[in-house]
Design a protein around this motif. Structure first.
Motif, PDB file in Angstrom:
ATOM      1  N   ASN A  64      -7.074  -7.755   1.646  1.00 26.22           N
ATOM      2  CA  ASN A  64      -7.093  -8.353   0.304  1.00 26.22           C
ATOM      3  C   ASN A  64      -5.835  -7.959  -0.466  1.00 26.22           C
ATOM      4  OD1 ASN A  64      -8.006  -9.488  -2.136  1.00 26.22           O
ATOM      5  ND2 ASN A  64      -9.083  -7.607  -2.705  1.00 26.22           N
ATOM      6  N   LEU A  65      -4.861  -8.884  -0.529  1.00 28.01           N
ATOM      7  CA  LEU A  65      -3.578  -8.608  -1.177  1.00 28.01           C
ATOM      8  C   LEU A  65      -3.336  -9.503  -2.393  1.00 28.01           C
ATOM      9  CD1 LEU A  65      -1.370  -8.416   2.059  1.00 28.01           C
ATOM     10  CD2 LEU A  65      -2.393  -6.505   0.798  1.00 28.01           C
ATOM     11  N   ALA A  66      -4.341 -10.258  -2.808  1.00 26.14           N
ATOM     12  CA  ALA A  66      -4.158 -11.237  -3.875  1.00 26.14           C
ATOM     13  C   ALA A  66      -4.010 -10.558  -5.237  1.00 26.14           C
ATOM     14  CB  ALA A  66      -5.329 -12.209  -3.909  1.00 26.14           C
ATOM     15  N   GLY A  67      -3.213 -11.157  -6.100  1.00 28.70           N
ATOM     16  CA  GLY A  67      -3.068 -10.656  -7.460  1.00 28.70           C
ATOM     17  C   GLY A  67      -1.859 -11.241  -8.154  1.00 28.70           C
ATOM     18  N   GLU A  68      -2.024 -11.630  -9.396  1.00 35.07           N
ATOM     19  CA  GLU A  68      -0.924 -12.098 -10.235  1.00 35.07           C
ATOM     20  C   GLU A  68       0.138 -11.008 -10.333  1.00 35.07           C
ATOM     21  OE1 GLU A  68       0.999 -14.502 -13.413  1.00 35.07           O
ATOM     22  OE2 GLU A  68      -0.412 -14.925 -11.786  1.00 35.07           O
ATOM     23  N   PRO A  69       1.436 -11.330 -10.112  1.00 35.19           N
ATOM     24  CA  PRO A  69       2.491 -10.315 -10.280  1.00 35.19           C
ATOM     25  C   PRO A  69       2.378  -9.637 -11.644  1.00 35.19           C
ATOM     26  CG  PRO A  69       3.400 -12.302  -9.295  1.00 35.19           C
ATOM     27  CD  PRO A  69       1.979 -12.629  -9.679  1.00 35.19           C
ATOM     28  N   ILE A 109      -9.498  -3.853   3.888  1.00 37.14           N
ATOM     29  CA  ILE A 109      -8.305  -3.226   3.309  1.00 37.14           C
ATOM     30  C   ILE A 109      -7.990  -3.947   2.011  1.00 37.14           C
ATOM     31  CG2 ILE A 109      -5.877  -2.648   3.637  1.00 37.14           C
ATOM     32  CD1 ILE A 109      -6.372  -2.869   6.676  1.00 37.14           C
ATOM     33  N   SER A 110      -8.026  -3.227   0.907  1.00 32.66           N
ATOM     34  CA  SER A 110      -7.849  -3.866  -0.392  1.00 32.66           C
ATOM     35  C   SER A 110      -6.680  -3.245  -1.145  1.00 32.66           C
ATOM     36  CB  SER A 110      -9.124  -3.748  -1.221  1.00 32.66           C
ATOM     37  OG  SER A 110      -9.072  -4.598  -2.363  1.00 32.66           O
ATOM     38  N   GLY A 111      -5.922  -4.074  -1.812  1.00 35.53           N
ATOM     39  CA  GLY A 111      -4.744  -3.621  -2.521  1.00 35.53           C
ATOM     40  C   GLY A 111      -5.060  -2.844  -3.789  1.00 35.53           C
ATOM     41  N   SER A 112      -4.101  -2.054  -4.185  1.00 33.81           N
ATOM     42  CA  SER A 112      -4.072  -1.373  -5.470  1.00 33.81           C
ATOM     43  C   SER A 112      -2.605  -1.027  -5.700  1.00 33.81           C
ATOM     44  CB  SER A 112      -4.975  -0.128  -5.463  1.00 33.81           C
ATOM     45  OG  SER A 112      -4.998   0.489  -6.747  1.00 33.81           O
ATOM     46  N   ALA A 113      -2.336  -0.098  -6.584  1.00 29.97           N
ATOM     47  CA  ALA A 113      -0.956   0.275  -6.854  1.00 29.97           C
ATOM     48  C   ALA A 113      -0.898   1.708  -7.366  1.00 29.97           C
ATOM     49  CB  ALA A 113      -0.327  -0.675  -7.885  1.00 29.97           C
ATOM     50  N   VAL A 114       0.269   2.311  -7.281  1.00 26.70           N
ATOM     51  CA  VAL A 114       0.425   3.668  -7.799  1.00 26.70           C
ATOM     52  C   VAL A 114       0.264   3.690  -9.313  1.00 26.70           C
ATOM     53  CG1 VAL A 114       1.866   4.442  -5.892  1.00 26.70           C
ATOM     54  CG2 VAL A 114       2.950   3.453  -7.931  1.00 26.70           C
ATOM     55  N   GLY A 115       0.253   2.505  -9.925  1.00 26.73           N
ATOM     56  CA  GLY A 115      -0.041   2.415 -11.349  1.00 26.73           C
ATOM     57  C   GLY A 115      -1.417   2.929 -11.701  1.00 26.73           C
ATOM     58  N   VAL A 116      -2.282   3.131 -10.692  1.00 26.27           N
ATOM     59  CA  VAL A 116      -3.612   3.685 -10.947  1.00 26.27           C
ATOM     60  C   VAL A 116      -3.515   5.059 -11.602  1.00 26.27           C
ATOM     61  CG1 VAL A 116      -3.874   4.845  -8.703  1.00 26.27           C
ATOM     62  CG2 VAL A 116      -5.898   4.015  -9.919  1.00 26.27           C
ATOM     63  N   TYR A 117      -2.433   5.790 -11.333  1.00 23.61           N
ATOM     64  CA  TYR A 117      -2.278   7.130 -11.900  1.00 23.61           C
ATOM     65  C   TYR A 117      -1.791   7.091 -13.351  1.00 23.61           C
ATOM     66  CZ  TYR A 117      -2.494   8.291  -6.943  1.00 23.61           C
ATOM     67  OH  TYR A 117      -2.883   8.397  -5.633  1.00 23.61           O
ATOM     68  N   GLU A 145     -10.135  -0.925  -7.579  1.00 21.96           N
ATOM     69  CA  GLU A 145     -10.550  -0.037  -6.493  1.00 21.96           C
ATOM     70  C   GLU A 145     -12.062   0.158  -6.472  1.00 21.96           C
ATOM     71  OE1 GLU A 145      -8.452   3.648  -6.475  1.00 21.96           O
ATOM     72  OE2 GLU A 145      -6.469   2.716  -6.388  1.00 21.96           O
ATOM     73  N   SER A 146     -12.639   0.320  -7.638  1.00 23.10           N
ATOM     74  CA  SER A 146     -14.083   0.542  -7.730  1.00 23.10           C
ATOM     75  C   SER A 146     -14.863  -0.626  -7.138  1.00 23.10           C
ATOM     76  CB  SER A 146     -14.489   0.759  -9.192  1.00 23.10           C
ATOM     77  OG  SER A 146     -15.884   0.907  -9.319  1.00 23.10           O
ATOM     78  N   ARG A 159      -2.648   1.959  -2.225  1.00 31.93           N
ATOM     79  CA  ARG A 159      -2.001   2.181  -3.518  1.00 31.93           C
ATOM     80  C   ARG A 159      -0.486   2.039  -3.343  1.00 31.93           C
ATOM     81  NH1 ARG A 159      -5.591   7.460  -5.541  1.00 31.93           N
ATOM     82  NH2 ARG A 159      -7.437   6.250  -6.167  1.00 31.93           N
ATOM     83  N   THR A 160      -0.007   0.840  -3.602  1.00 31.72           N
ATOM     84  CA  THR A 160       1.360   0.476  -3.263  1.00 31.72           C
ATOM     85  C   THR A 160       2.361   0.873  -4.345  1.00 31.72           C
ATOM     86  OG1 THR A 160       0.470  -1.412  -2.056  1.00 31.72           O
ATOM     87  CG2 THR A 160       2.823  -1.445  -2.543  1.00 31.72           C
ATOM     88  N   GLY A 161       3.512   1.373  -3.896  1.00 30.04           N
ATOM     89  CA  GLY A 161       4.613   1.655  -4.802  1.00 30.04           C
ATOM     90  C   GLY A 161       5.531   0.453  -4.908  1.00 30.04           C
ATOM     91  N   ILE A 162       6.774   0.676  -5.301  1.00 33.08           N
ATOM     92  CA  ILE A 162       7.776  -0.387  -5.389  1.00 33.08           C
ATOM     93  C   ILE A 162       8.195  -0.773  -3.976  1.00 33.08           C
ATOM     94  CG2 ILE A 162      10.093  -0.980  -6.204  1.00 33.08           C
ATOM     95  CD1 ILE A 162       9.662   1.197  -8.382  1.00 33.08           C
ATOM     96  N   VAL A 163       7.948  -2.022  -3.595  1.00 30.80           N
ATOM     97  CA  VAL A 163       8.257  -2.476  -2.243  1.00 30.80           C
ATOM     98  C   VAL A 163       9.698  -2.974  -2.195  1.00 30.80           C
ATOM     99  CG1 VAL A 163       7.637  -4.066  -0.396  1.00 30.80           C
ATOM    100  CG2 VAL A 163       5.846  -3.075  -1.846  1.00 30.80           C
ATOM    101  N   LEU A 164      10.490  -2.364  -1.310  1.00 37.19           N
ATOM    102  CA  LEU A 164      11.894  -2.740  -1.177  1.00 37.19           C
ATOM    103  C   LEU A 164      12.053  -3.794  -0.092  1.00 37.19           C
ATOM    104  CD1 LEU A 164      13.670   0.747  -1.419  1.00 37.19           C
ATOM    105  CD2 LEU A 164      12.988  -0.825  -3.258  1.00 37.19           C
ATOM    106  N   ASP A 165      12.482  -4.981  -0.506  1.00 43.56           N
ATOM    107  CA  ASP A 165      12.665  -6.117   0.398  1.00 43.56           C
ATOM    108  C   ASP A 165      13.796  -6.964  -0.155  1.00 43.56           C
ATOM    109  OD1 ASP A 165      12.400  -8.782   1.558  1.00 43.56           O
ATOM    110  OD2 ASP A 165      10.473  -8.138   2.335  1.00 43.56           O
TER     111      ASP A 165
END
Length: 295
Positions: A64-69, A109-117, A145-146, A159-165
Motif C-alpha cells: 500500500n503506497l497510495a497517497g497524495e504528495p 506492507i503499508s506506507g508511512s513516513a519519518v514525519g511520524v516523529y 499506521e494505526s 516509514r520512508t525518508g526523502i527518496v533520492l531518484d
C-alpha cells in the motif's frame, strides 16, 4: 506465481518497485484510472479500481503506497483533508478486505513516513522512539499506521525518508536552483535530512515482502542521515556548482506556508530494525547515493 496487489503503483516508488518485481510475481495495481495505469506500466501489469475489488483471496501480498504528495501544494484546510483521505481511506478499505478474506495475504506492507516523529533535533531516532512532536505530518502518519496495524496478517510499516531518484520526488525540486548556481542551505542548515536511495527503497520493500520474520514499523532511511547544510554542499559538488547562497527561513515560509515545516525542521532517523534484520544498503552514504544517480 504469487500474486501481489499494489496501490500507488504509478508513483515514483511504485513504478520502480514494479520494475523490480514483475519478473518474479504476477502484479495487479489499484488505480483511480486503470486505463491510464495500464498505459504507464505496460500490458503485463494488471490494473483495477478499488471499487472493483470484491475480495482479495487470490493475493499473497498487498503493498500500500497510495497517497497524495504531501509537499506539492500549500496546506490549506482542503489540501490537508485530501492528504489525509488519500492515505486513510484506501488503507481502511484494504484492511477491511484483508480481515474479511477467506484466504488472507501473507503480508500487508503499508506506507508511512519519518514525519511520524514530527520535528526533532539532532538526537538519533530509531523505531522505538515515541516522543512524537504533535504536528500535522505526525498526526497523518500516526493514524495511517494505526489503521494499517489493524490488518489480521503480518503487517510491515515503511516509514520512508526523502527518496533520492533522478526521475522525480524531492531531489528533482532541489536540483534546479543548484544547476543555476543559486543553491545552498535552507535557513540555518542544521536540520537533519533522513534520506534513502531509490534502489535501496525498493530493495527494502522486497526484503519486507520475502522475509517472514519482519513485522511492525521500519525506518526506510540510509544509516547516515545528514544536515541540510552538508546535503547542500554534497549536492553542489556532485553538480559541479557553487554552494554560496542561503535560503532565509522567511522566504520558505512565505512560499510554502505551514508545509515549510517539512524542510525547516527534520529528524535524525536511523534504520535500526532494517539493519538488525540483515538488510544491507547499497548506498549507505550520501556521496555514494548521489554519485549513483544520473543527475
Amino acid at each position: 506465481m504469487q500474486h501481489v496487489l499494489i496501490s500507488g503503483g504509478t508513483g515514483l516508488i511504485g513504478r520502480r518497485l514494479i520494475k523490480n518485481l514483475q519478473d518474479k510475481y504476477k502484479i495487479t495495481v489499484i488505480s483511480r484510472d486503470p486505463s491510464r495505469a495500464k498505459r504507464l506500466l505496460g500490458d503485463n501489469i494488471g490494473t483495477v479500481s478499488l471499487g472493483e475489488i470484491s475480495h482479495i483471496n487470490d493475493y499473497s501480498a498487498i503493498i500500500n503506497l497510495a497517497g497524495e504528495p504531501i509537499a506539492d501544494k500549500r496546506w490549506t484546510d482542503n489540501q490537508k483533508q485530501v492528504i489525509c483521505d488519500s492515505r486513510w481511506d484506501i488503507t481502511t478499505r484494504l484492511v477491511d478486505l484483508i480481515n474479511n478474506a477467506r484466504d488472507k495475504p501473507e503480508v500487508f506492507i503499508s506506507g508511512s513516513a519519518v514525519g511520524v516523529y514530527g520535528r526533532q533535533g539532532d538526537t538519533p531516532i530509531d523505531e522505538d522512539f515515541e516522543d512524537y512532536h504533535d504536528e500535522f505530518s505526525s498526526q497523518v502518519c500516526r493514524k495511517w499506521e494505526s489503521i494499517a496495524l489493524g490488518a489480521q496478517t503480518r503487517v510491515c510499516i515503511a516509514r520512508t525518508g526523502i527518496v533520492l531518484d533522478e526521475n522525480g520526488g524531492a531531489l528533482a525540486k532541489m536540483i534546479m536552483p543548484f544547476r543555476l548556481g543559486l543553491g545552498g542551505p535552507i535557513s540555518a542548515g542544521t536540520q537533519f535530512m533522513s534520506w534513502i536511495h531509490i534502489e535501496d527503497m525498493v530493495k527494502a520493500l522486497e526484503f519486507m515482502l520475502t522475509n517472514g520474520k519482519c513485522k511492525g514499523p521500519y525506518n526506510f532511511t540510509a544509516p547516515n542521515p545528514n544536515t541540510n547544510a552538508f546535503f547542500s554542499i554534497k549536492l553542489a559538488k556532485r553538480l559541479d556548482r557553487p554552494c554560496i547562497f542561503r535560503v532565509p527561513k522567511v522566504v520558505i515560509k512565505t512560499l510554502m506556508g505551514e508545509s515549510s515545516d517539512l524542510v525547516l525542521y527534520g529528524q535524525k532517523v536511523l534504520p535500526e530494525r532494517l539493519m538488525a534484520a540483515g538488510f544491507t544498503f547499497s548506498y549507505p552514504t550520501l556521496e555514494e547515493a548521489l554519485n549513483a544517480l544520473d543527475i
